[in-house]
Design a protein around this motif. Structure first.
Motif, PDB file in Angstrom:
ATOM      1  N   ASP A  60      61.459  85.185 107.874  1.00  0.00           N
ATOM      2  CA  ASP A  60      61.476  84.389 109.372  1.00  0.00           C
ATOM      3  C   ASP A  60      60.416  84.882 110.356  1.00  0.00           C
ATOM      4  OD1 ASP A  60      63.598  82.834 109.169  1.00  0.00           O
ATOM      5  OD2 ASP A  60      64.991  84.427 109.965  1.00  0.00           O
ATOM      6  N   SER A 101      61.909  77.186 108.325  1.00  0.00           N
ATOM      7  CA  SER A 101      61.039  77.713 107.703  1.00  0.00           C
ATOM      8  C   SER A 101      60.494  77.292 106.107  1.00  0.00           C
ATOM      9  CB  SER A 101      61.295  79.081 107.704  1.00  0.00           C
ATOM     10  OG  SER A 101      61.058  79.735 109.550  1.00  0.00           O
ATOM     11  N   ASP A 109      53.534  81.547 104.494  1.00  0.00           N
ATOM     12  CA  ASP A 109      54.397  80.796 105.555  1.00  0.00           C
ATOM     13  C   ASP A 109      53.946  79.026 104.155  1.00  0.00           C
ATOM     14  OD1 ASP A 109      53.986  77.953 106.253  1.00  0.00           O
ATOM     15  OD2 ASP A 109      53.688  79.097 107.623  1.00  0.00           O
ATOM     16  N   VAL A 158      63.012  79.262 103.584  1.00  0.00           N
ATOM     17  CA  VAL A 158      63.297  80.747 103.823  1.00  0.00           C
ATOM     18  C   VAL A 158      64.253  81.756 103.032  1.00  0.00           C
ATOM     19  CG1 VAL A 158      63.067  82.630 105.691  1.00  0.00           C
ATOM     20  CG2 VAL A 158      61.576  81.178 105.491  1.00  0.00           C
ATOM     21  N   ARG A 166      57.063  79.571 111.328  1.00  0.00           N
ATOM     22  CA  ARG A 166      57.508  78.140 111.509  1.00  0.00           C
ATOM     23  C   ARG A 166      57.445  77.424 112.691  1.00  0.00           C
ATOM     24  NH1 ARG A 166      63.856  78.130 111.569  1.00  0.00           N
ATOM     25  NH2 ARG A 166      63.429  80.568 111.255  1.00  0.00           N
TER      26      ARG A 166
END
Length: 337
Positions: free
Chosen positions: A36, A46, A145, A186, A40
């Motif tokens: 996490d 995410s 990411d 995610v 985001r």
């Protein structure tokens, strides 16, 4: 930096020696400990990028090496190059972060695409949007990411090309690399995402082998924001040969998605959203549907023209639609009043 897409060698040639970890710690960066933390935008889900890179022609190269000492030198060289590429990836990502941007640290891929990052609350360090998972042999796997996954995959391939070409042991061998990129939620099953990235990587390797181009560098990718990917797809423009600043991949990621006059995010096509939507969704009906959409709109827009060549390939059009969704309007505007 002005252009985070430039080759690794151009950005790191003058960097002083040292480990990636110590350089990052000194500059106030650290790798995430939780998925996490990869990043985001506020209010968004995410997206996780899983990137698997595998070198080509390694088996054939080993078969041609004679003697134990030659095999040992080759093995050490492979480990050396993979480690250097991993360090380049970490350092290059840190170099791309604008720590002082209004609204917090961010990576600006272009004037149109900005990815905000997070800081840790306890020490204020910037959390880099990637973490390496596997480093060794002729493989490199990392998570990041999802919005930066394609940029990082290209960066990694260009880094491999740079280091393989100059390594004292590997420089004379025709070794290339393939990357598979899975972009998903995610909290989607990681094993499924990794399997997809590995399958995409193998697809690239097969395609390059069929074209007698195993010494080249290519990538394939799948964007699955709902966590249920359709799996690898063959044909069309996929996989993409990746050479910095040239070819269809550069056109797709730099030109077609830009806000330059007539391009996909220009004021003109922002005001013609219905026409843009019609063209971008025409891929679902194949080439005939694409041709019909162009006829309905009344023109072939510049963002469907790669140089002098019109691009009406449904898979390439789908890639444009996916990239527009992945790299939507900037989340941070530095110069806002």
């Amino acid at each position: 930096p002005n252009d985070p897409w430039v080759p690794v060698s151009s950005m790191l040639a003058n960097r002083k020696s040292g480990t990636a970890a110590s350089d990052m710690a000194r500059d106030g960066f650290e790798e995430p400990t939780e998925l996490d933390e990869l990043g985001r935008s506020f209010g968004e889900a995410s997206l996780l990028g899983i990137v698997h890179v595998d070198l080509n022609q390694v088996g054939a190269t080993i078969a041609a090496i004679e003697g134990r000492q030659g095999l040992l030198a080759f093995s050490e060289a492979m480990e050396r190059v993979v480690g250097r590429v991993r360090n380049d990836l970490l350092l290059r990502t840190a170099d791309a972060v604008d720590v002082g941007a209004r609204g917090g640290p961010q990576v600006r891929l272009s004037s149109d695409t900005v990815v905000p990052l997070q800081r840790r609350g306890d020490d204020g360090n910037v959390v880099l949007p990637l973490r390496t998972v596997l480093v060794g042999g002729d493989d490199l796997t990392f998570v990041c990411d999802g919005r930066l996954a394609l940029w990082m995959a290209e960066l990694t391939l260009n880094s491999f090309r740079d280091h393989l070409s100059v390594d004292e042991t590997l420089g004379g061998h025709p070794i290339g690399a393939a990357a598979g990129v899975a972009i998903t939620r995610v909290h989607s099953p990681f094993v499924a995402g990794y399997r997809l990235a590995a399958q995409l990587c193998q697809l690239v390797k097969r395609k390059l082998a069929l074209e007698s181009a195993s010494h080249h560098f290519g990538l394939d990718w799948e964007y699955s924001p709902q966590g249920q990917g359709a799996g690898p797809r063959e044909g069309g423009g996929r996989p993409y040969d990746v050479f910095a600043g040239a070819g269809r991949w550069a056109w797709l990621t730099r030109e077609a998605l830009s806000s330059k006059d007539g391009m996909l995010r220009s004021d003109l096509w922002q005001s013609r959203r219905s026409d843009r939507h019609l063209l971008l969704r025409s891929d679902e009906g194949g080439k005939d549907a694409v041709a019909a959409a162009v006829e309905t709109v009344g023109e072939t827009p510049p963002w469907l023209a790669d140089g002098q060549q019109t691009v009406l390939d449904p898979l390439v059009i789908r890639d444009l639609a996916d990239l527009l969704d992945l790299w939507h309007e900037p989340a941070v505007v530095e110069d806002a009043p």
